[in-house]
Motif scaffolding. Structure first.
Motif, PDB file in Angstrom:
ATOM      1  N   SER A   1       0.828   9.348  -1.294  1.00 28.95           N
ATOM      2  CA  SER A   1       0.252   8.950  -0.001  1.00 28.95           C
ATOM      3  C   SER A   1      -0.238   7.516   0.055  1.00 28.95           C
ATOM      4  O   SER A   1      -0.730   7.080   1.104  1.00 28.95           O
ATOM      5  N   SER A   2      -0.116   6.773  -1.037  1.00 25.22           N
ATOM      6  CA  SER A   2      -0.664   5.408  -1.107  1.00 25.22           C
ATOM      7  C   SER A   2      -2.145   5.409  -0.742  1.00 25.22           C
ATOM      8  O   SER A   2      -2.642   4.494  -0.083  1.00 25.22           O
ATOM      9  N   PHE A   3      -2.844   6.471  -1.156  1.00 21.91           N
ATOM     10  CA  PHE A   3      -4.294   6.618  -0.949  1.00 21.91           C
ATOM     11  C   PHE A   3      -4.679   6.747   0.527  1.00 21.91           C
ATOM     12  O   PHE A   3      -5.801   6.446   0.907  1.00 21.91           O
TER      13      PHE A   3
ATOM     14  N   SER B   1       2.813  -2.479 -10.171  1.00 21.47           N
ATOM     15  CA  SER B   1       3.098  -1.889  -8.869  1.00 21.47           C
ATOM     16  C   SER B   1       1.807  -1.624  -8.096  1.00 21.47           C
ATOM     17  O   SER B   1       1.837  -1.075  -7.005  1.00 21.47           O
ATOM     18  N   LEU B   2       0.684  -1.994  -8.692  1.00 26.06           N
ATOM     19  CA  LEU B   2      -0.607  -1.704  -8.072  1.00 26.06           C
ATOM     20  C   LEU B   2      -1.015  -2.849  -7.164  1.00 26.06           C
ATOM     21  O   LEU B   2      -1.331  -3.932  -7.624  1.00 26.06           O
ATOM     22  N   SER B   3      -0.984  -2.602  -5.867  1.00 24.48           N
ATOM     23  CA  SER B   3      -1.399  -3.622  -4.926  1.00 24.48           C
ATOM     24  C   SER B   3      -2.915  -3.702  -4.899  1.00 24.48           C
ATOM     25  O   SER B   3      -3.619  -2.821  -5.402  1.00 24.48           O
ATOM     26  N   ILE B   4      -3.427  -4.783  -4.309  1.00 22.92           N
ATOM     27  CA  ILE B   4      -4.883  -4.948  -4.213  1.00 22.92           C
ATOM     28  C   ILE B   4      -5.491  -3.807  -3.418  1.00 22.92           C
ATOM     29  O   ILE B   4      -6.539  -3.257  -3.776  1.00 22.92           O
ATOM     30  N   ASN B   5      -4.819  -3.407  -2.339  1.00 18.68           N
ATOM     31  CA  ASN B   5      -5.350  -2.328  -1.506  1.00 18.68           C
ATOM     32  C   ASN B   5      -5.391  -1.000  -2.254  1.00 18.68           C
ATOM     33  O   ASN B   5      -6.366  -0.241  -2.140  1.00 18.68           O
ATOM     34  N   SER B   6      -4.337  -0.709  -3.012  1.00 24.06           N
ATOM     35  CA  SER B   6      -4.303   0.560  -3.729  1.00 24.06           C
ATOM     36  C   SER B   6      -5.354   0.586  -4.840  1.00 24.06           C
ATOM     37  O   SER B   6      -5.951   1.621  -5.122  1.00 24.06           O
ATOM     38  N   MET B   7      -5.582  -0.576  -5.463  1.00 21.45           N
ATOM     39  CA  MET B   7      -6.600  -0.647  -6.508  1.00 21.45           C
ATOM     40  C   MET B   7      -7.985  -0.431  -5.908  1.00 21.45           C
ATOM     41  O   MET B   7      -8.835   0.229  -6.510  1.00 21.45           O
TER      42      MET B   7
END
Length: 234
Positions: A126-128, A88-94
């Motif tokens: 908050s999705s960072f 579930s970890l998108s590139i942006n969230s990583m």
């Protein structure tokens, strides 16, 4: 040479079974057995045509017992490769998680909370996005309500340092309150400790038994955070 059309039909059916077995991945031993059955049947037909004693029925019964057609899996049948784990970890969230990592590590160490859990809460809340504001008025990375934040010493909820330290401290307090039961702590983080008290939920076993009594949002939240935490630990 006169051969009964029904016999020809049976012969062709057995031959087709051999071909299907080869196509669908039958074992070598199975294929050889089917070839033997086919030869036996063919010889029986020749014997029948020349007046010899036919054992056609027996041969077909043996064939039915020996033929091995292995069902293909859905992936094999349609040529799909085995799927890899999809996180579930998108590139942006990583990327955002990596940028905040020093802050998260510091807050986690100070408050005795696993960094993976803090990251998972930030992601789910908050999705960072440090400027995030919910409909209820929760703010910042860990979505702190003004009253809660003030009680934790947070004067600016949009400041990443204040928000993460305050949110991690709040999470730490909940973990201590519920004796390390992460599920209950997360449910309380989302729905409030008051609701846990009214439902008599004090540990993860009770949470599992009464999860259906909590709002659907809270049920999904607990599941999502725990899944994200496992992925951050992987």
């Amino acid at each position: 040479m006169n051969i009964d059309p029904r016999t020809i039909k049976e012969l062709l059916q057995l031959q087709m079974l051999n071909k299907m077995d080869a196509i669908m991945g039958g074992s070598l031993a199975g294929s050889e057995a089917n070839k033997s059955d086919f030869s036996e049947l063919f010889n029986n037909i020749l014997g029948q045509a020349t007046g010899g004693k036919s054992t056609l029925d027996g041969s077909l019964q043996q064939s039915a017992g020996k033929t091995s057609l292995k069902p293909l899996s859905m992936n094999a049948a349609f040529g799909f490769s085995s799927p890899n784990r999809v996180d579930s970890l998108s590139i942006n969230s990583m990327k955002a998680s990596s940028e905040l990592d020093p802050l998260i590590q510091d807050a986690s160490r100070r408050n005795g909370v696993q960094p993976s859990l803090v990251k998972a809460v930030i992601n789910a809340e908050s999705s960072f996005n440090s400027r995030a504001v919910s409909k209820a008025g929760a703010k910042g990375l860990m979505q702190l309500m003004d009253e809660t934040g003030q009680g934790l010493g947070v004067t600016n909820p949009f400041d990443p340092t204040q928000n993460v330290h305050g949110g991690t401290k709040y999470l730490s307090n909940l973990l201590r309150k519920y004796n390390g039961n992460e599920g209950v702590a997360l449910a309380a983080y989302n729905a409030g400790s008051g609701r846990m008290a009214r439902l008599g939920i004090t540990n993860d076993i009770e949470l599992k038994e009464k999860l259906h009594l909590l709002p659907k949002e809270t049920q999904n939240y607990v599941s999502k955070v725990m899944k994200l935490q496992r992925e951050y630990e992987a």
